[in-house]
Write a protein that holds these residues in place. Structure first.
Motif, PDB file in Angstrom:
ATOM      1  N   ILE A 134       3.470  13.349  -6.223  1.00 29.94           N
ATOM      2  CA  ILE A 134       2.685  13.095  -5.022  1.00 29.94           C
ATOM      3  C   ILE A 134       2.173  11.660  -4.959  1.00 29.94           C
ATOM      4  O   ILE A 134       2.122  11.043  -3.906  1.00 29.94           O
ATOM      5  CB  ILE A 134       1.528  14.114  -4.898  1.00 29.94           C
ATOM      6  N   ALA A 135       1.808  11.095  -6.118  1.00 29.01           N
ATOM      7  CA  ALA A 135       1.254   9.742  -6.089  1.00 29.01           C
ATOM      8  C   ALA A 135       2.277   8.713  -6.561  1.00 29.01           C
ATOM      9  O   ALA A 135       1.935   7.579  -6.817  1.00 29.01           O
ATOM     10  CB  ALA A 135       0.006   9.676  -6.969  1.00 29.01           C
ATOM     11  N   SER A 136       3.544   9.114  -6.670  1.00 32.45           N
ATOM     12  CA  SER A 136       4.534   8.186  -7.205  1.00 32.45           C
ATOM     13  C   SER A 136       5.337   7.559  -6.074  1.00 32.45           C
ATOM     14  O   SER A 136       5.048   7.758  -4.901  1.00 32.45           O
ATOM     15  CB  SER A 136       5.478   8.925  -8.143  1.00 32.45           C
ATOM     16  N   ASP A 137       6.329   6.773  -6.436  1.00 27.02           N
ATOM     17  CA  ASP A 137       7.158   6.113  -5.424  1.00 27.02           C
ATOM     18  C   ASP A 137       8.416   6.902  -5.101  1.00 27.02           C
ATOM     19  O   ASP A 137       9.324   6.398  -4.461  1.00 27.02           O
ATOM     20  CB  ASP A 137       7.567   4.717  -5.944  1.00 27.02           C
ATOM     21  N   GLU A 138       8.482   8.132  -5.568  1.00 31.13           N
ATOM     22  CA  GLU A 138       9.708   8.918  -5.395  1.00 31.13           C
ATOM     23  C   GLU A 138       9.780   9.540  -4.001  1.00 31.13           C
ATOM     24  O   GLU A 138       9.584  10.738  -3.839  1.00 31.13           O
ATOM     25  CB  GLU A 138       9.764  10.042  -6.442  1.00 31.13           C
ATOM     26  N   HIS A 139      10.050   8.700  -2.989  1.00 28.01           N
ATOM     27  CA  HIS A 139      10.025   9.205  -1.613  1.00 28.01           C
ATOM     28  C   HIS A 139      11.003  10.353  -1.403  1.00 28.01           C
ATOM     29  O   HIS A 139      10.674  11.375  -0.828  1.00 28.01           O
ATOM     30  CB  HIS A 139      10.355   8.084  -0.641  1.00 28.01           C
ATOM     31  N   ALA A 140      12.229  10.157  -1.898  1.00 27.45           N
ATOM     32  CA  ALA A 140      13.271  11.136  -1.628  1.00 27.45           C
ATOM     33  C   ALA A 140      12.925  12.484  -2.255  1.00 27.45           C
ATOM     34  O   ALA A 140      13.049  13.533  -1.628  1.00 27.45           O
ATOM     35  CB  ALA A 140      14.604  10.622  -2.172  1.00 27.45           C
ATOM     36  N   LEU A 141      12.439  12.419  -3.502  1.00 30.97           N
ATOM     37  CA  LEU A 141      12.119  13.661  -4.197  1.00 30.97           C
ATOM     38  C   LEU A 141      10.947  14.367  -3.507  1.00 30.97           C
ATOM     39  O   LEU A 141      10.942  15.588  -3.329  1.00 30.97           O
ATOM     40  CB  LEU A 141      11.776  13.338  -5.661  1.00 30.97           C
ATOM     41  N   ARG A 142       9.963  13.549  -3.079  1.00 30.76           N
ATOM     42  CA  ARG A 142       8.794  14.129  -2.421  1.00 30.76           C
ATOM     43  C   ARG A 142       9.218  14.871  -1.156  1.00 30.76           C
ATOM     44  O   ARG A 142       8.734  15.932  -0.821  1.00 30.76           O
ATOM     45  CB  ARG A 142       7.812  13.015  -2.071  1.00 30.76           C
ATOM     46  N   ARG A 143      10.190  14.279  -0.496  1.00 26.73           N
ATOM     47  CA  ARG A 143      10.671  14.881   0.729  1.00 26.73           C
ATOM     48  C   ARG A 143      11.356  16.223   0.431  1.00 26.73           C
ATOM     49  O   ARG A 143      11.164  17.201   1.144  1.00 26.73           O
ATOM     50  CB  ARG A 143      11.661  13.906   1.366  1.00 26.73           C
ATOM     51  N   GLN A 144      12.113  16.225  -0.639  1.00 27.04           N
ATOM     52  CA  GLN A 144      12.777  17.481  -1.006  1.00 27.04           C
ATOM     53  C   GLN A 144      11.756  18.545  -1.376  1.00 27.04           C
ATOM     54  O   GLN A 144      11.920  19.717  -1.036  1.00 27.04           O
ATOM     55  CB  GLN A 144      13.722  17.249  -2.188  1.00 27.04           C
ATOM     56  N   ARG A 167      -6.096  17.065  -4.230  1.00 20.63           N
ATOM     57  CA  ARG A 167      -6.923  15.902  -3.939  1.00 20.63           C
ATOM     58  C   ARG A 167      -7.954  15.700  -5.055  1.00 20.63           C
ATOM     59  O   ARG A 167      -8.074  14.614  -5.613  1.00 20.63           O
ATOM     60  CB  ARG A 167      -7.644  16.132  -2.606  1.00 20.63           C
ATOM     61  N   ALA A 168      -8.639  16.786  -5.397  1.00 19.50           N
ATOM     62  CA  ALA A 168      -9.658  16.704  -6.441  1.00 19.50           C
ATOM     63  C   ALA A 168      -9.017  16.290  -7.761  1.00 19.50           C
ATOM     64  O   ALA A 168      -9.540  15.426  -8.478  1.00 19.50           O
ATOM     65  CB  ALA A 168     -10.364  18.047  -6.576  1.00 19.50           C
ATOM     66  N   GLY A 169      -7.885  16.925  -8.076  1.00 21.95           N
ATOM     67  CA  GLY A 169      -7.195  16.638  -9.323  1.00 21.95           C
ATOM     68  C   GLY A 169      -6.800  15.176  -9.430  1.00 21.95           C
ATOM     69  O   GLY A 169      -7.002  14.530 -10.452  1.00 21.95           O
ATOM     70  N   LEU A 170      -6.258  14.655  -8.320  1.00 15.43           N
ATOM     71  CA  LEU A 170      -5.804  13.270  -8.322  1.00 15.43           C
ATOM     72  C   LEU A 170      -6.966  12.318  -8.529  1.00 15.43           C
ATOM     73  O   LEU A 170      -6.871  11.362  -9.288  1.00 15.43           O
ATOM     74  CB  LEU A 170      -5.140  12.941  -6.982  1.00 15.43           C
ATOM     75  N   ALA A 171      -8.085  12.589  -7.823  1.00 15.96           N
ATOM     76  CA  ALA A 171      -9.238  11.692  -7.922  1.00 15.96           C
ATOM     77  C   ALA A 171      -9.731  11.649  -9.360  1.00 15.96           C
ATOM     78  O   ALA A 171     -10.025  10.585  -9.893  1.00 15.96           O
ATOM     79  CB  ALA A 171     -10.344  12.166  -6.984  1.00 15.96           C
ATOM     80  N   ASP A 207      -2.764  12.699   2.156  1.00 18.68           N
ATOM     81  CA  ASP A 207      -2.448  12.575   3.579  1.00 18.68           C
ATOM     82  C   ASP A 207      -0.963  12.309   3.781  1.00 18.68           C
ATOM     83  O   ASP A 207      -0.346  12.830   4.698  1.00 18.68           O
ATOM     84  CB  ASP A 207      -3.261  11.447   4.210  1.00 18.68           C
ATOM     85  N   ARG A 208      -0.423  11.475   2.886  1.00 20.75           N
ATOM     86  CA  ARG A 208       0.991  11.146   3.006  1.00 20.75           C
ATOM     87  C   ARG A 208       1.835  12.395   2.811  1.00 20.75           C
ATOM     88  O   ARG A 208       2.775  12.650   3.559  1.00 20.75           O
ATOM     89  CB  ARG A 208       1.333  10.090   1.949  1.00 20.75           C
TER      90      ARG A 208
END
Lengths: 458, 287
Positions: A95-105, A142-146, A184-185
């Motif tokens: 979720i917070a990485s640059d892996e756009h394609a994987l996130r989309r999948q 969200r909480a986890g990431l923060a 949000d992304r």
């Protein structure tokens, strides 16, 4: 590709985004200049040729996305073999990485598993989005990431930051902002995954038709959704600025300036001797604006908007007077000015406080009162702006008083926040006031208001 | 995906060498505008690099930049051309003896009596140029019409002289802060680019490009905090230039991470209104 362009243009026009033939041709020519393999390039190219307003960009992106949504793998590919927990773990990892394609999948997979979409259903995907968002448990993410952000930074930056007191609060705030952005992304990603699924099932045109996708500028101010109202609030500032500009036409060149160029041209006829001086035409004198704003319950949401607009007007505008009315009349120029300098909002309830005798609008009483008390202060330079629905509760409309006011002022504009087709229905007496107005304008939407201000400027 | 770089990638690289980090969308628009010879209208909040884009393109392509700053009351004689009336009068004085008083005979409407202003200069220039028409929204509605002929035909009509057509089609950029709606006629003639604030990642890259001494971690924190500030309800959100200034300030102070005191003390570099600073510090719980 030209088919895609044609479809997108059609769809935009049906949403109320104006696209001229010239712009359509420009877009077609522009496509020949870029590689059609890259979707982002095609999107940017079409956007710059077709869309000429920032407010239309979102609508364009939606349409483009619907019409270019590719087929997705029905079985979900490799991700289908993961268990729900493994999928959640994968989401946390990407979720917070640059892996756009994987996130989309991952988003696609969430929709496939938890979306509950039945083929052929004519739905807009609202419930699917809710279900999927819940399944992905974005709040916990969200909480986890923060929390994780804080730890990561503490470990990573700890070595080199001796001597600086790391601020827990500030760091927290930044971590939360990072988490919010990532979530949000992904939420946006989920939404487009839902749309992709719907398009794969029913085709772009059908999906667009079921979505309540309109432009905020065309939305009814009285019945706008919270999101639309937010967008409108953002649009108030430019309108206010323009209205200020129209009204505050600087008296900079009040004196007629000598036009050297035209003087010389004329002097040519007399052998270069300037017998007559030529001046530029004087600009028209700047008007005084007098606003009469209806604060009654029937137009409550709209009056909120009117007040926001009046408060947003520039403080340079000294010749502005504002009156509120329901069944009584009260001058609120001071209130508007106070709210402006305090940077606060003026609420209809406050604005209407002194304007209510019994409640329920009474245009006749108000106009008689206004004519008696203020008519002598008006001049041919005054512009009277009435904002109201002309619903008199079947009381005497007192046109003669309105006519009397009309004779004193230069121009009268009436902005009616009701749909034109409801005018003169029931207790509305719009057509009895209309003959005394220079212009009666339906003003339900932002676009209509912006157009009205534009017409004042011309 | 790793074939030879396409034209858009070359545009990106060129702009980057000129010190401008564009995103793909921006580079695409600039590329399309070059390919189609169309002007670009750039809109967006103040301080997002609208003017800088035109300047950087001029640097990247090695063209001269001609700039017209718009303001209320700008007219033909300041934007396009003016007749040098002093010389015209002198010339007429010389011809007084003929007493014919005929304009054509006196020959006062030749090119030598013409004072070129930015727009005509861009058209007549012998080498290709980049023309920047800055803050076009400050023009009055009526003066906007001055630009239309230039933008669609790349020519200027001078009643006394005829039509001057461009030798090289200039690359035209118009910028607008959107303080008012521009006319449809103007917008139709242009491609449209909306420049918003950059994403945190891109802003961090911009900071690293212009302040290379700054470490990556701090650059990212700066960008992140600036993004937080921009999401607040401020009178004037910080621009990219201001976040660069802030980054330089932090570097000068020898910081290698953001701390409470530092942020509090240097907030005035980012925000220029007392009320904004107060709002920001309260919301960041630093006040």
């Amino acid at each position: 590709m030209q088919d895609l362009l044609g479809a997108v243009v059609d769809e935009l026009r049906s949403m109320g985004v104006p696209v001229s033939i010239g712009e359509h041709l420009d877009a077609a020519r522009a496509l020949s200049a870029v590689s059609l393999q890259d979707k982002e390039l095609v999107r940017a190219t079409l956007q710059c040729a077709l869309i000429k307003r920032a407010e239309h960009v979102a609508a364009f992106n939606l349409v483009f996305e619907l019409y270019t949504a590719g087929r997705r793998a029905e079985d979900g590919g490799l991700l289908a073999e993961l268990s729900d927990d493994e999928l959640a773990a994968l989401l946390r990892a990407v979720i917070a990485s640059d892996e756009h394609a994987l996130r989309r999948q991952v988003a696609d997979e969430y929709v496939r598993r938890f979306g509950g979409l039945a083929p052929g259903d004519a739905v807009a995907g609202v419930f699917t989005t809710i279900a999927v968002t819940e399944a992905a448990d974005l709040a916990a993410l969200r909480a986890g990431l923060a929390a994780a952000g804080g730890e990561g930074d503490g470990g990573g930056g700890g070595g080199g930051t001796t001597g600086w007191s790391r601020s827990a609060l500030l760091q927290d705030r930044l971590d939360r902002a990072d988490a919010d952005r990532a979530v949000d992304r992904f939420q946006a990603e989920l939404q487009s995954a839902v749309r992709r699924a719907l398009v794969a099932d029913r085709g772009a045109r059908a999906v667009r038709a079921t979505m309540r996708a309109g432009l905020a500028e065309h939305a009814d101010i009285g019945t706008a959704s919270a999101a639309e109202r937010e967008e409108m609030a953002a649009a108030i500032a430019p309108i206010a600025r323009q209205l200020t500009k129209v009204l505050a036409r600087k008296s900079l060149h009040r004196k007629r300036r000598l036009s050297i160029r035209r003087t010389v041209r004329r002097a040519m006829g007399t052998g270069g001797v300037p017998f007559r001086l030529v001046t530029d035409p004087a600009p028209p004198p700047r008007p005084d604006l007098v606003v009469l704003a209806d604060m009654s319950g029937s137009v409550a949401t709209f009056s909120k908007f009117t007040l926001d607009l009046l408060v947003a007007l520039d403080s340079r505008l000294s010749r502005l007077r504002v009156f509120s009315f329901v069944d009584g009349l009260a001058e609120i120029t001071g209130l508007v000015r106070d709210a402006r300098s305090a940077g606060a909002q003026l609420l209809p309830a406050d604005a209407a406080r002194d304007a209510i005798r019994l409640g329920g609008s009474d245009y006749g009483y108000v106009l008689r009162d206004f004519a008696a008390q203020y008519a002598h202060q008006l001049s041919a330079r005054s512009v009277l702006l009435v904002v109201g629905d002309a619903r008199t509760n079947y009381l005497d409309p007192a046109e003669s008083s309105f006519a009397q006011i009309r004779r004193r002022v230069g121009q009268v504009y009436w902005l009616n926040p009701e749909r034109r087709r409801y005018w003169d229905q029931g207790d509305s007496v719009m057509s009895r006031y209309a003959p005394y107005c220079d212009q009666v304008q339906e003003c339900r939407t932002l676009r209509q208001i912006a157009d009205f201000v534009q017409s004042l400027a011309a | 995906m790793t074939q030879t770089p396409g034209p858009v990638d070359r545009m990106l690289a060129g702009l980057r060498d000129a010190g401008y980090l564009a995103d793909t969308g921006t580079a695409t628009v600039v590329h399309v505008a070059t390919a189609l010879d169309k002007p670009v209208l750039i809109e967006g909040p103040a301080g997002t690099g609208k003017t800088q884009l035109a300047k950087s393109l001029a640097i990247a392509t090695g063209k001269r930049l001609i700039r017209l700053q718009c303001y209320e009351g700008l007219d033909e004689s300041k934007a396009i051309y003016e007749w040098d009336y002093r010389r015209q009068l002198l010339q007429l004085q010389l011809h007084r003896t003929d007493s014919a008083g005929n304009l054509a005979e006196a020959g006062v409407f030749g090119e030598e009596f013409l004072l070129t202003r930015p727009l005509l200069e861009a058209i007549r220039s012998a080498e290709p140029v980049v023309l920047l028409i800055d803050e076009v929204d400050r023009l009055d509605m009526e003066s906007e019409a001055l630009l239309l002929e230039l933008l669609s035909e790349y020519q200027v009509s001078i009643p006394e002289l005829g039509t001057v057509t461009a030798r090289h089609i200039p690359q035209v950029f118009l910028t607008s802060n959107n303080t008012r709606d521009l006319s449809e006629a103007l917008k139709r003639r242009c491609l449209y680019l909306h420049l918003g604030y950059p994403s945190v990642e891109r802003e961090a890259d911009i900071i690293r490009l212009h302040v290379p001494e700054m470490n990556e971690h701090l650059a990212r924190e700066v960008a992140s905090l600036v993004a937080v500030l921009r999401s607040m309800d401020l009178k004037k959100p910080p621009s990219i230039a201001e976040s660069l200034d802030w980054a330089r300030t932090l570097l000068t102070l020898g910081a290698d991470a953001l701390t409470d005191e530092l942020t509090q003390q240097t907030m005035s570099v980012l925000l220029k209104y007392e009320r904004d600073i107060h709002t920001a510090l309260t919301e960041l719980s630093l006040a």
